[in-house]
Design an enzyme around this catalytic site. Sequence first.
Site, short mmCIF file in Angstrom:
data_model
loop_
_atom_site.label_atom_id
_atom_site.label_comp_id
_atom_site.label_asym_id
_atom_site.label_seq_id
_atom_site.Cartn_x
_atom_site.Cartn_y
_atom_site.Cartn_z
CG ASP A 1 0.13 2.25 -15.68
OD1 ASP A 1 -0.31 2.51 -17.04
OD2 ASP A 1 1.04 1.37 -15.55
CD GLU B 1 2.27 -1.76 -22.39
OE1 GLU B 1 2.45 -2.82 -22.05
OE2 GLU B 1 0.94 -1.41 -22.44
CG HIS C 1 3.18 -4.72 -14.72
ND1 HIS C 1 3.86 -3.53 -15.22
CD2 HIS C 1 1.93 -4.72 -15.21
CE1 HIS C 1 2.93 -3.02 -16.38
NE2 HIS C 1 1.92 -3.80 -16.20
CG ASP C 2 2.88 -6.31 -18.57
OD1 ASP C 2 1.79 -6.78 -17.71
OD2 ASP C 2 2.68 -5.19 -19.20
CG ASP D 1 -2.12 -0.20 -20.24
OD1 ASP D 1 -1.10 -0.88 -19.94
OD2 ASP D 1 -3.21 -0.73 -20.49
CG ASP E 1 -0.14 -0.28 2.59
OD1 ASP E 1 0.97 0.04 2.71
OD2 ASP E 1 -0.85 -1.19 3.26
#
Length: 552
Positions: free
Chosen positions: A99, A254, A327-328, A201, A30
């Site tokens: 993001d 992205e 993260h991908d 994104d 968090d």
Amino acid sequence: MARDAWYKDMNFYQIWIRSFKDGNGDGIGDLMGVYEKLDYIKSLGMDGIWFSPIYASPNEDFGYDISDYYSIHPDYGTMDDFDKVLQAAHAKGLKIIMDLVINHTSDKHPWFIESCKGKDNPYHDYYIWRPSRKKNKRPNNWDSLFEGKAWEYNTQTGEYYLHLFSKGQPDLNHANPKVREEIKKIMRFWLDKGVDGFREDVITFISKPDTFVNDYKMPAVKGLFEYSFGPHLLEYLTEYRQVALEYDCFLLGETPIMAPNRALSLIAEGEGQVLDMMFHFQHMQADCFMTDFIQRPFRLKKMKRAFSTWQNALEGKAWNTLYLENHDHSRIISRYGDEFYHTESGKMLAAMYLLQKGTAFVYQGQEIGMTNVYLENIEDYRDIQLKNAFEIGRKLIGRVKALEYARKSSRGSARTPVHWNNERNAGFTEGTPWFDVNPNYAKINIADQMQNTNSLWHFYRKLLAYRKKPVIRYGTYTEMNPKDRKIYMYERKYENTSVLVICSFSKLSRKYKLPSSYHEGSSEIVFNNYETVSHDKLSPYQVLVIEKTTSV
Ligand code: GLC
Ligand code: CA
């Protein structure tokens, strides 16, 4: 080019908050956890943070399905917590990038809920609706990237909506000027708060073709080339760019399936530029085909070619991003490196990409070389993309092979909690972690590596500091021996300084030829992941960085 300067030698740390640090003991990372760790991030040598989505979301795709762009997900804290983090970060000289997920929303977003109610609803046209082609037939044959086909039927309107990702991620209709106004409003809301930019994104997917005809060219992922770089992309991006220009911020897109020529039409500096930088995927495909799931043996030449092509094509025209993890993707040591040579290959990979020209990104846990996690079942990875890939894979290559591919490629490996120390739950939480902690945390953790000056963590820190040198920021890039299948060698040059980066991707020791100009006395080894150095042989995964200054 007045506004392009500040981000060019920056080092960004990417936070995927759910697994970063839990501040209140509920097992979920968090904003208070981030607040606690700002000094840590700074001490590593970072200049900024990119937050993967922290907005309200049903978490079908962990935040990439937004249900309210103006609020913080309660799991992560409140807007006050965010403001506190933003202020503290700025006070420490850390920029904050958010993001911006605008290709789609969550199906729980009030716009979509309204949109489903009827064709006359004012929000109906916020999404992409089409009637059936023939009786009970989808509008066209496109595939979804995450879940079955790209169209889903809605009984209330008797139409189908488009979802390039999961069913819970309906695509927004950017052709509708009202949608574009909403997006600009969202951007201004966060920029007014003081954030320093956005990572946009899957931004090259936002413009869909004017007509939705069947795609007969693609055997799989039908539609991909129809909606990538669609007809109105530049128009929309120009509008969003105008908002950015009102502020001193940057936009980073992205951009899947992107090659440098096309990239330049978006990022070339000067008139018409719509993005400051982009995350392309080409160097991440040296061990796979199209998607990470379909694996092939790692080919260094393919990786080198991707890096060099971008370095050369953008030289003097546009700015690169440098990344190996996010993260991908699964963890880089488990992919391009070697878990057996953990520290050695980790250090080599770090120098290999961080000394190129561009703005650098390091993903949480990468700085200590977190590795892939091997979980029993597909569901354990909690990854909607993987579930779909596995279902398709199972039919094509059988369950056993598909499971192997899944374990190697899952984004879940990047999403296990960060290893802060060797105590319970790797120091991530006092409670029960929401996701499996990689069992190797006793061996690979931040506290230990901060203690040990020979660690991967310290190597990252030194590299991040070294990136501030003019030769790294401004220097030219020249690859040497591009045909070598095991060694990647390149030189950076600026004024009277040259830096030679030599990386071995071999598990065995490997012969190499040190260019003769680096034999002279004036060269100095600035990075080496071994104690020893030889002029004609590299140890497994050895990296040597040699700096040379010539008097002028
Ligand atoms: C981007 C994100 C990824 C997400 C997808 C759909 O590729 O990085 O995490 O699943 O878009 O939003
Ligand atoms: Ca928490």
